[in-house]
Design a protein around this motif. Structure first.
Motif, PDB file in Angstrom:
ATOM      1  N   ASP A  33     -12.962   2.094  -0.383  1.00 30.85           N
ATOM      2  CA  ASP A  33     -11.661   2.740  -0.477  1.00 30.85           C
ATOM      3  C   ASP A  33     -11.753   4.248  -0.292  1.00 30.85           C
ATOM      4  OD1 ASP A  33      -8.873   2.333  -0.832  1.00 30.85           O
ATOM      5  OD2 ASP A  33      -9.021   3.113  -2.874  1.00 30.85           O
TER       6      ASP A  33
ATOM      7  N   GLU B 138      -8.687   3.788   7.564  1.00 32.38           N
ATOM      8  CA  GLU B 138      -8.003   3.544   6.289  1.00 32.38           C
ATOM      9  C   GLU B 138      -8.768   4.093   5.083  1.00 32.38           C
ATOM     10  OE1 GLU B 138     -10.796   0.076   6.868  1.00 32.38           O
ATOM     11  OE2 GLU B 138      -9.551   1.308   8.166  1.00 32.38           O
TER      12      GLU B 138
ATOM     13  N   GLU C  66      -5.412   9.900  -5.545  1.00 28.79           N
ATOM     14  CA  GLU C  66      -4.098   9.302  -5.824  1.00 28.79           C
ATOM     15  C   GLU C  66      -3.042   9.781  -4.815  1.00 28.79           C
ATOM     16  OE1 GLU C  66      -4.010   6.713  -7.815  1.00 28.79           O
ATOM     17  OE2 GLU C  66      -6.125   7.174  -8.129  1.00 28.79           O
TER      18      GLU C  66
ATOM     19  N   LYS D 261      -3.606   7.928  -1.590  1.00 31.24           N
ATOM     20  CA  LYS D 261      -3.136   6.539  -1.700  1.00 31.24           C
ATOM     21  C   LYS D 261      -1.623   6.472  -1.546  1.00 31.24           C
ATOM     22  CE  LYS D 261      -6.673   4.391  -4.502  1.00 31.24           C
ATOM     23  NZ  LYS D 261      -6.743   3.094  -3.861  1.00 31.24           N
ATOM     24  N   LEU D 262      -0.908   7.416  -2.136  1.00 31.61           N
ATOM     25  CA  LEU D 262       0.556   7.446  -2.004  1.00 31.61           C
ATOM     26  C   LEU D 262       0.964   7.699  -0.568  1.00 31.61           C
ATOM     27  CD1 LEU D 262       1.585   9.389  -5.225  1.00 31.61           C
ATOM     28  CD2 LEU D 262       1.932   6.960  -4.743  1.00 31.61           C
ATOM     29  N   GLU D 263       0.235   8.564   0.135  1.00 34.16           N
ATOM     30  CA  GLU D 263       0.554   8.837   1.545  1.00 34.16           C
ATOM     31  C   GLU D 263       0.329   7.602   2.414  1.00 34.16           C
ATOM     32  OE1 GLU D 263      -1.476  12.247   3.060  1.00 34.16           O
ATOM     33  OE2 GLU D 263      -0.091  13.636   2.108  1.00 34.16           O
ATOM     34  N   LYS D 264      -0.679   6.796   2.072  1.00 32.72           N
ATOM     35  CA  LYS D 264      -0.949   5.574   2.840  1.00 32.72           C
ATOM     36  C   LYS D 264       0.184   4.557   2.676  1.00 32.72           C
ATOM     37  CE  LYS D 264      -5.102   3.844   2.073  1.00 32.72           C
ATOM     38  NZ  LYS D 264      -6.520   3.563   1.806  1.00 32.72           N
ATOM     39  N   ILE D 265       0.794   4.548   1.508  1.00 30.99           N
ATOM     40  CA  ILE D 265       1.898   3.622   1.226  1.00 30.99           C
ATOM     41  C   ILE D 265       3.156   4.050   1.939  1.00 30.99           C
ATOM     42  CG2 ILE D 265       3.408   2.715  -0.582  1.00 30.99           C
ATOM     43  CD1 ILE D 265       0.979   2.951  -2.483  1.00 30.99           C
ATOM     44  N   ALA D 266       3.394   5.363   1.985  1.00 25.91           N
ATOM     45  CA  ALA D 266       4.647   5.898   2.546  1.00 25.91           C
ATOM     46  C   ALA D 266       4.770   5.676   4.040  1.00 25.91           C
ATOM     47  CB  ALA D 266       4.751   7.380   2.248  1.00 25.91           C
TER      48      ALA D 266
END
Length: 133
Positions: free
Chosen positions: A57, A83, A125, A128-133
């Motif tokens: 990750d 990723e 963190e 990770k939020l940018e990957k979701i958006a």
């Protein structure tokens, strides 16, 4: 269930042990933690993890290492595994190397040594939020 790894890469074993211990205190059992003393060793760990159905990750890499510098390693890593969240630690990287990593490796963050684990955790963190958006 697949494991998620944080991989730390640095040619200084003392730094690796310290960083791994700090991350383990921060994240506990959420991740498995691996260390590599070179880019070559890191590639072996990454390839083995994915071959086993696990996921790397986050990779945290030093910049100044023998053979392959951290910026080139992270750029190559991004080419194969975009990723993976990539973070650079450095005591000596020049601004050109950092900018190149930001542009060509989608670098999540670059921290000077000494670092704080809180800063690293915040960068993870945020990435990770940018990957979701």
């Amino acid at each position: 269930m697949a494991k998620e790894y944080i991989l730390c890469v640095d040619d200084d074993r003392t730094i690796l042990m310290s960083l791994r211990a700090q991350l383990k205190r921060q994240y506990g059992e959420r991740y498995s933690y691996e260390i590599a003393e070179s880019a070559e060793e890191a590639w072996e760990i990454i390839e083995d993890a994915f071959a086993d159905g696990d996921k790397v990750d986050v990779v945290i890499s030093d910049w100044l290492m023998p053979e392959v510098k951290g910026d080139q390693f992270l750029i190559d890593l991004h080419g194969k595994y975009p990723e993976i969240i990539k973070i650079m630690l450095t005591g000596q990287a020049d601004q050109v190397a950092i900018e190149r990593s930001e542009r060509d490796a989608n670098l999540a963050a670059c921290f000077s040594k000494p670092w704080t684990v809180a800063d690293i955790a915040e960068a993870i963190e945020h990435a990770k939020l940018e990957k979701i958006a």
